[in-house]
Design an enzyme around this catalytic site. Structure first.
Site, PDB file in Angstrom:
ATOM      1  N   TYR A 251      -2.545   0.037  10.029  1.00  0.00           N
ATOM      2  CA  TYR A 251      -2.695  -0.610   8.717  1.00  0.00           C
ATOM      3  C   TYR A 251      -1.392  -0.514   7.932  1.00  0.00           C
ATOM      4  O   TYR A 251      -0.898  -1.504   7.386  1.00  0.00           O
ATOM      5  CB  TYR A 251      -3.837   0.043   7.944  1.00  0.00           C
ATOM      6  CG  TYR A 251      -3.884  -0.323   6.488  1.00  0.00           C
ATOM      7  CD1 TYR A 251      -4.125  -1.636   6.085  1.00  0.00           C
ATOM      8  CD2 TYR A 251      -3.693   0.638   5.496  1.00  0.00           C
ATOM      9  CE1 TYR A 251      -4.166  -1.977   4.740  1.00  0.00           C
ATOM     10  CE2 TYR A 251      -3.742   0.309   4.156  1.00  0.00           C
ATOM     11  CZ  TYR A 251      -3.973  -0.998   3.783  1.00  0.00           C
ATOM     12  OH  TYR A 251      -4.012  -1.332   2.452  1.00  0.00           O
TER      13      TYR A 251
ATOM     14  N   SER B 298       0.820  -1.205   0.000  1.00  0.00           N
ATOM     15  CA  SER B 298       0.000   0.000   0.000  1.00  0.00           C
ATOM     16  C   SER B 298       0.856   1.257   0.000  1.00  0.00           C
ATOM     17  O   SER B 298       1.955   1.272   0.570  1.00  0.00           O
ATOM     18  CB  SER B 298      -0.899   0.005   1.247  1.00  0.00           C
ATOM     19  OG  SER B 298      -1.537   1.260   1.414  1.00  0.00           O
TER      20      SER B 298
END
Length: 267
Positions: free
Chosen positions: A84, A59
């Protein structure tokens, strides 16, 4: 284990994860179980089954507190600002270790704000479109002073597909005294996958308004915890590797998304 035994894959694409920055603030355990334990299970089965190639989703969130735009894979990612992001960086480290120990190729693709048909329901395109059609307010974070490198799903799929058939290889020029974070002496590579054309949040909303032929009711909000102000991808390394980098304009991509949304939800 059962899936690997049944299908005996030679190429593995892992896109499964607990996604989202904001949900990780209140539910970190979900990220531990899915992104850490779950990904470790995938790696272990790749090892046991002697998989020829692993491609997995990382990501843009891993860049965290880095404000040096556009982001390049050679930049360090030591300052995540959400849990995350920390789990996604951990995935890169875990995959690299397995590639080093067991010599199976693995490639990390750092996705930059993917959108399009069948998109995640918690992402801005879906939330904004649904709210605008219902004439409900939309939350505009950081008072609209944000930029994202919105990347259309078709471009993601094309690059991912090409990586399936070009496994990572060791960097023969890797210098352990001056290590390149994007490559390794192991068969592990990291690539940004983004549109390389950052769009302001306000402009993004305008494009959705144009496609819907409706105006949004804007509720301006401060920056949520864990969010970053801007993202932008340098995708030269990806283009050099597979001969492709995303280029679908936000106008074209949103038009396609809105067309799908209206058809799917019959609105």
């Amino acid at each position: 284990k059962k899936i690997f035994e049944l299908d005996n894959p030679n190429i593995v694409v892992n896109l499964a994860a607990q996604a989202g920055v904001r949900y990780s603030i209140d539910n970190p355990s979900a990220y531990v179980q899915s992104n850490l334990v779950g990904f470790a299970n995938v790696l272990e089965e790749c090892r046991r089954n002697e998989v020829e190639n692993l491609i997995y989703a990382s990501s843009s969130s891993v860049y965290g507190g880095n404000h040096n735009l556009p982001f390049q894979e050679t930049q360090p990612v030591n300052h995540p600002v959400s849990f995350y992001a920390a789990t996604k960086k951990a995935n890169e480290l875990m995959a690299h270790t397995y590639s080093h120990l067991y010599q199976f190729p693995s490639t990390a693709l750092r996705f930059f704000t993917v959108y399009g048909p069948w998109g995640r329901p918690d992402m801005a395109p879906m939330l904004f479109t649904k709210a605008i059609l219902a004439q409900r307010p939309i939350k505009v974070n950081n008072f609209g002073q944000m930029q994202r490198d919105f990347t259309f799903i078709d471009d993601i799929v094309e690059a991912l597909y090409r990586c399936c058939y070009k496994p990572a290889t060791p960097n023969l020029d890797f210098d352990p005294l001056n290590p390149d974070p994007a490559t390794s002496s192991a068969p592990h590579r990291i690539f940004n996958i983004g549109n390389s054309k950052p769009t302001s949040l306000i402009r993004f909303i305008e494009v959705i308004e144009d496609a819907l032929e409706m105006k949004a009711i804007k509720d301006f909000q401060p920056l949520p915890p864990g969010d970053v102000i801007a993202t932008a991808a340098d995708t030269q390394a990806l283009e050099d590797w597979v001969g492709f980098s995303p280029a679908t304009s936000i106008e074209e991509g949103i038009k396609s998304f809105v067309s799908w949304y209206r058809d799917y939800y019959q609105v």
